[in-house]
Write a protein that holds these residues in place. Structure first.
Motif: not given
Lengths: 90, 199
Positions: A47, A54, A56, A66, A70, A75, B31-36, B39, B80, B114, B144, B178-179, B182-184
């Motif tokens: 994703y 990401t 999975r 993940r 940058e 990372w 729409v930005l997604s890090a997984g499915p 629902r 983004t 999720g 979404e 989550f973000w 990893v650097g955010y």
């Protein structure tokens, strides 16, 4: 829109991972500690790319990797939820 | 927080005043997604506040909808680099969920269906600065975009507005999400362009 797959295959990891790994990343295998599924990197569901990649498990959706790019760094976490490494790439 | 008709800000303020540094305006809603996409039926939906002592208080969908509702319009800013102006939402201020909660926590972690998490100072969720929203532009929030309900914290980059939110976990220590892990940026103020760890 709802049923459109949001993910790509694991080959999307090849470029960013090759910036920090000395070996060819697409030849890597991965084994899921949750569901036991194993397979090549390409089988992962990826994703992103924004805000980050990401990857999975295709079997149980557990996060395998993940990666956030940058300008001067990458990372990376492998498997776990925390404890990222930051690699300098420029 | 007042209620504004859509477009009010747009006519009253120029683009330069509305657009944080490094952002561009968009009419679409990416729409930005890090997984499915989860629902989550409203019949089984719950929202829980858990304190640092492990005490918890929960609301079903019907209980949440019985709380006082607010219509609220905001500009939203994604890390983004897109910004979307005058987005209209309906939901419950986070204050309502924390009204009777005893806590000494200074931080909160929003936990989503999720597995997504994001961390914020607790004060950024209070005093009318954040909502649990279920309606966008007059329609039920789509999966979404985080439906049936997501967090809305419009003064921070939009990754803090956790989709599919199911819990607020109050903590004494700040726990990167989550973000953020990893650097955010840990806080993510778009007006100070706090995108990454070094900003």
């Amino acid at each position: 829109m709802g049923d459109t797959p949001l993910h790509r295959d694991g080959n999307w990891l090849a470029g960013p991972l090759s910036e920090i790994l000395a070996v060819e990343p697409t030849r890597a295998w991965w084994r899921c500690p949750t569901c036991g599924m194993a397979g090549p990197l390409a089988q992962l569901h990826v994703y992103g790319p924004e805000p980050g990649l990401t990857a999975r498990c295709p079997g149980c959706t557990r996060v395998a990797l993940r990666l956030v790019k940058e300008a001067d760094h990458v990372w990376l976490t492998m498997g776990g939820a925390t404890g990222a490494f930051r690699f300098r790439t420029a | 927080m007042g209620t504004f008709s859509p477009g009010f800000h747009g006519r009253a303020r120029g683009l330069a005043d509305k657009l944080p540094p490094g952002q561009y305006p968009t009419e679409s809603f990416p729409v930005l997604s890090a997984g499915p996409t989860p629902r989550v039926p409203t019949e089984t939906w719950t929202f829980t506040v858990t304190t640092e002592n492990g005490d918890s208080r929960g609301w079903t969908w019907d209980e949440m909808m019985a709380l006082p509702q607010e219509d609220t319009v905001h500009d939203i800013h994604c890390v983004t680099r897109w910004s979307k102006f005058d987005t209209p939402w309906r939901g419950v201020p986070v204050d309502a969920f924390l009204e009777d909660v005893e806590t000494a926590a200074d931080y909160a972690v929003a936990v989503s269906h999720g597995g997504y998490t994001t961390n914020l100072p607790l004060e950024d969720l209070l005093d009318g600065k954040a909502w649990v929203v279920h309606t966008y532009d007059g329609f039920p929030l789509s999966p979404e975009h985080g439906g049936p309900a997501r967090l809305l914290v419009p003064h921070l980059y939009f990754w803090k507005s956790a989709k599919w939110v199911r819990e607020l976990r109050l903590t004494l220590e700040d726990e990167p999400g989550f973000w953020e892990s990893v650097g955010y940026h840990n806080y993510g103020d778009p007006w100070r362009e706090q995108r990454t760890w070094d900003d």
